[in-house]
Design a protein around this motif. Structure first.
Motif, PDB file in Angstrom:
ATOM      1  N   CYS A 312       0.859  -1.182   0.000  1.00 42.27           N
ATOM      2  CA  CYS A 312       0.000   0.000   0.000  1.00 42.27           C
ATOM      3  C   CYS A 312       0.897   1.233   0.000  1.00 42.27           C
ATOM      4  O   CYS A 312       1.699   1.419   0.928  1.00 42.27           O
ATOM      5  N   GLY A 313       0.797   2.060  -1.041  1.00 40.44           N
ATOM      6  CA  GLY A 313       1.663   3.234  -1.138  1.00 40.44           C
ATOM      7  C   GLY A 313       3.116   2.808  -1.273  1.00 40.44           C
ATOM      8  O   GLY A 313       3.479   2.034  -2.158  1.00 40.44           O
ATOM      9  N   ASN A 314       3.962   3.301  -0.364  1.00 44.76           N
ATOM     10  CA  ASN A 314       5.379   2.932  -0.389  1.00 44.76           C
ATOM     11  C   ASN A 314       5.728   1.955   0.738  1.00 44.76           C
ATOM     12  O   ASN A 314       6.891   1.832   1.115  1.00 44.76           O
ATOM     13  N   LEU A 315       4.717   1.257   1.258  1.00 44.04           N
ATOM     14  CA  LEU A 315       4.921   0.293   2.341  1.00 44.04           C
ATOM     15  C   LEU A 315       4.675  -1.122   1.828  1.00 44.04           C
ATOM     16  O   LEU A 315       3.632  -1.411   1.235  1.00 44.04           O
ATOM     17  N   ILE A 316       5.666  -1.986   2.060  1.00 44.40           N
ATOM     18  CA  ILE A 316       5.553  -3.403   1.729  1.00 44.40           C
ATOM     19  C   ILE A 316       5.545  -4.188   3.030  1.00 44.40           C
ATOM     20  O   ILE A 316       6.453  -4.040   3.854  1.00 44.40           O
ATOM     21  N   ILE A 317       4.514  -5.018   3.222  1.00 40.47           N
ATOM     22  CA  ILE A 317       4.441  -5.911   4.378  1.00 40.47           C
ATOM     23  C   ILE A 317       4.709  -7.327   3.877  1.00 40.47           C
ATOM     24  O   ILE A 317       3.980  -7.833   3.028  1.00 40.47           O
ATOM     25  N   ALA A 318       5.782  -7.918   4.393  1.00 41.62           N
ATOM     26  CA  ALA A 318       6.146  -9.278   3.988  1.00 41.62           C
ATOM     27  C   ALA A 318       5.853 -10.234   5.141  1.00 41.62           C
ATOM     28  O   ALA A 318       6.209  -9.983   6.294  1.00 41.62           O
ATOM     29  N   LEU A 319       5.208 -11.352   4.817  1.00 39.91           N
ATOM     30  CA  LEU A 319       4.892 -12.404   5.787  1.00 39.91           C
ATOM     31  C   LEU A 319       5.785 -13.595   5.507  1.00 39.91           C
ATOM     32  O   LEU A 319       5.790 -14.131   4.391  1.00 39.91           O
ATOM     33  N   ASP A 320       6.580 -14.013   6.509  1.00 40.65           N
ATOM     34  CA  ASP A 320       7.468 -15.154   6.304  1.00 40.65           C
ATOM     35  C   ASP A 320       6.761 -16.458   6.656  1.00 40.65           C
ATOM     36  O   ASP A 320       5.605 -16.464   7.113  1.00 40.65           O
ATOM     37  N   LEU A 321       7.433 -17.572   6.456  1.00 36.66           N
ATOM     38  CA  LEU A 321       6.825 -18.877   6.675  1.00 36.66           C
ATOM     39  C   LEU A 321       6.556 -19.157   8.143  1.00 36.66           C
ATOM     40  O   LEU A 321       5.715 -20.006   8.482  1.00 36.66           O
TER      41      LEU A 321
END
Length: 636
Positions: A312-321
């Motif tokens: 969203c916008g300039n924010l990346i949310i990464a979910l790991d295993l």
């Protein structure tokens, strides 16, 4: 302009549940929704300072894990899908059951709860339409009306698992394991993108009036939205290999382990923002692409495998295993500084400024003006040394903006002014430093290194070999450079500022007119102190003479002979011998004291008398050869 990656630029607390892990996540401009393997869903508000506040939590499924979440563009409805593994009778195998649930974002009330026959592999909102893709290739549709929600219906039956769904208005773009398609369910049109099949989790998205479909080998097809024709193929493998990996600033990782593992670049799902396309793969690689210029703005390898990302916008949310969330911001330097400042992370803002100050000159005037808006950053830092460095750097940035045609921000209060006393007004700032461009010290601040000039090397590198008088003269030279040009009186040794200082102070009030006299007194006291220190060290020097000696080193040969009699050979006095009882300096001074005009050749008029060759007429007396007639008497 360079794209920077920075981690941790949020004020989110740790989001988790005891003995449960996060299974999926969705983010919008105002909300974060987190799904857990236990079937719970938590919805959070996002404040302007990037804090999150739990709005509601609800257990959606008792025996299902949340596997997909999607928030519509208006942030009014939330789509949640769950999957339950059920053991078949006799333990011969496993079957699956899945459900799709729509919830009201504000109240958390369930509006729709519909079971589906197959496991859901993808969901996506396109306007008021919700599309649901299945593992078997089916695509279903739920439409929102004015206060009504239609029942679910199937609109497509594709050949394999639906990987990603996106669209715009009535256009649907859908990607499977083997192909990508575009369709309009209202007009009942369907077109396959390209003719070459593939086998992989490559996605599709709509960005700036085009459909973009990921292909194997770090390629992306540019597709016409209406016809489905492939307009071009964008090749990114070579660009990625030539682009050095961008480190996520503020995060640490084991570089040795990363170097040992070979990087395999490949695109999977595609996520569109206003200006970029973001892609990733399961090995922890994230790519930020500009389709307008066909360039790789940034790429990095995170130290974990990625289950899912949400953008969203300039924010990346990464979910790991393992079910942990990781935050990565991206953008130009001014964007990240503005972001850190707005969320009250002032120390982090200063870190980003210091670590990337070499990029400041690559920014446009508009980018620099955005940085100047946070020029009071130094007053929000608790460490005084750090605050002072930020203050100086911000001042250099502001001067750079002026040199680019910008305008100085008139928001400096009296307490913020570096200058104290009666000269701390904006008028004086505009008269001297504010109209200038980047000084040498500003260049050093923006470069992030200390630069030595020739004069600095003379003072720092060779002072040990200089005499006390030469060191004193260098101190006076520093004084002259700092306070401007001067005209020194040979008798008093005082300084008069007849150039820049008088022009600046001529229009000042009468109570400031004594400033020039004060500078003269300071110069006089400095000279006296240097002379006293030299005498205490057993060195007796004439500062005027020593200064003249040092200046003469820069003269030409002819200028040196005229300026210093000690450098004039005997033959230049004529054929007669030099009188040993007289000092050369005095003799030269006597001969040149009445000089008025110097003509071409060797002719000199002095008091109406003619000097030509070796003949000198002085006061009616003749000096010729080795005979001197003076008062009627001859001296030989």
């Amino acid at each position: 302009m360079a794209c920077i990656l920075a981690g941790g630029l949020t004020n989110w607390p740790r989001i988790d549940l005891p003995n449960e892990k996060i299974s999926t996540i969705a983010i919008s401009s105002g909300h974060v929704c987190v799904g857990f393997s236990s079937g719970d869903v938590h919805l959070y508000y996002i404040t302007q300072s990037q804090h999150v506040s739990l709005h509601w939590s609800k257990k959606i499924f008792c025996n299902k894990s949340i596997n997909h979440i999607a928030i519509n563009l208006d942030e009014t409805y939330l789509a949640v899908t769950g999957r339950e593994e059920v053991a078949a009778g006799g333990g011969a195998g496993n079957s699956s059951s899945a459900s799709i649930v729509l919830l009201d974002v504000v109240s958390g009330e369930i509006c729709v709860d519909t079971p589906v026959d197959s496991v859901i592999s993808s969901v996506g909102w396109v306007g008021k339409s919700l599309y649901i893709g299945e593992m078997t290739g089916g695509v279903h549709l739920i439409e929102l009306g004015d206060g009504t929600i239609s029942s679910i219906k199937q609109i497509l039956d594709l050949d394999s698992k639906v990987v990603q769904i996106d669209g715009k208005h009535d256009l649907l773009a859908c990607s499977t394991l083997t192909r990508a398609v575009v369709c309009n369910h209202r007009n009942k049109t369907y077109r396959e993108i390209g003719t070459k099949l593939r086998n992989g989790n490559q996605g599709v998205c709509v960005h700036r009036g085009r459909v973009w479909a990921a292909r194997p080998g770090s390629r992306i097809w540019e597709v016409d939205m209406t016809t489905g024709n492939v307009l071009s193929t964008r090749q990114f493998r070579k660009l990625i290999s030539e682009h050095k990996e961008d480190m996520v600033q503020g995060e640490t990782r084991d570089d040795k382990a990363e170097k040992a593992e070979k990087t395999d670049h490949n695109f999977t799902l595609l996520h569109s923002t206003d200006d970029h396309i973001i892609s990733y793969n399961e090995k922890g690689l994230i790519y930020i692409l500009s389709m307008e210029t066909s360039t790789v703005l940034a790429w990095t390898k995170l130290p974990f495998d990625i289950r899912q990302i949400s953008v969203c916008g300039n924010l990346i949310i990464a979910l790991d295993l393992a079910g942990e969330l990781h935050h990565v911001r991206f953008g130009t330097l001014d964007i990240l500084l503005e972001t850190a400042y707005k969320i009250d992370q002032y120390d982090r803002c200063a870190d980003i400024l210091f670590n990337n100050r070499k990029l400041i000159r690559t920014l446009t005037k508009e980018n620099i003006e955005r940085i100047i808006k946070i020029k009071d950053l130094s007053f929000k830092l608790t460490d005084p040394n750090r605050a002072n460095k930020v203050y100086k750097l911000m001042d250099a940035i502001e001067r750079l903006s002026i040199s680019l045609g910008g305008r100085r921000q008139e928001n400096r209060s009296t307490s913020q002014d570096r200058r104290q006393g009666p000269h701390s007004s904006t008028e004086l700032l505009l008269k001297d430093e504010m109209k200038s461009g980047k000084s040498q010290s500003q260049e050093d601040l923006l470069d992030g290194r200390k630069r030595k000039t020739t004069f600095n090397r003379t003072l720092s590198g060779s002072t040990k070999s200089l005499s006390a008088s030469e060191q004193g003269l260098q101190a006076l030279q520093l004084y002259n450079i700092k306070f401007g040009n001067r005209d020194r009186s040979p008798k008093s040794g005082t300084c008069s500022y007849k150039s820049s200082a008088e022009s600046v102070y001529s229009s000042r009030p009468t109570d400031l007119n004594g400033s020039i006299d004060g500078l003269d007194d300071t110069a006089t006291r400095l000279r006296e102190k240097l002379d006293e220190q030299a005498r205490e060290a057993g060195i007796y020097m004439n500062i005027d003479k020593e200064e003249q000696k040092m200046k003469s080193e820069n003269l030409t040969e002819g200028q040196r002979k005229l300026a210093d009699c000690s450098r004039i050979n005997d033959w230049e006095f004529g054929d007669g011998p030099v009188i040993s009882s007289m000092e050369e300096a005095n003799l030269f001074g006597e001969a040149m004291a009445g000089m008025e005009k110097l003509l071409e050749g060797s002719k000199l008029f002095e008091g109406g008398k003619l000097l030509e060759g070796s003949k000198l007429f002085k006061g009616g007396k003749l000096l010729e050869g080795n005979k001197l007639f003076e008062g009627g008497g001859a001296i030989s």
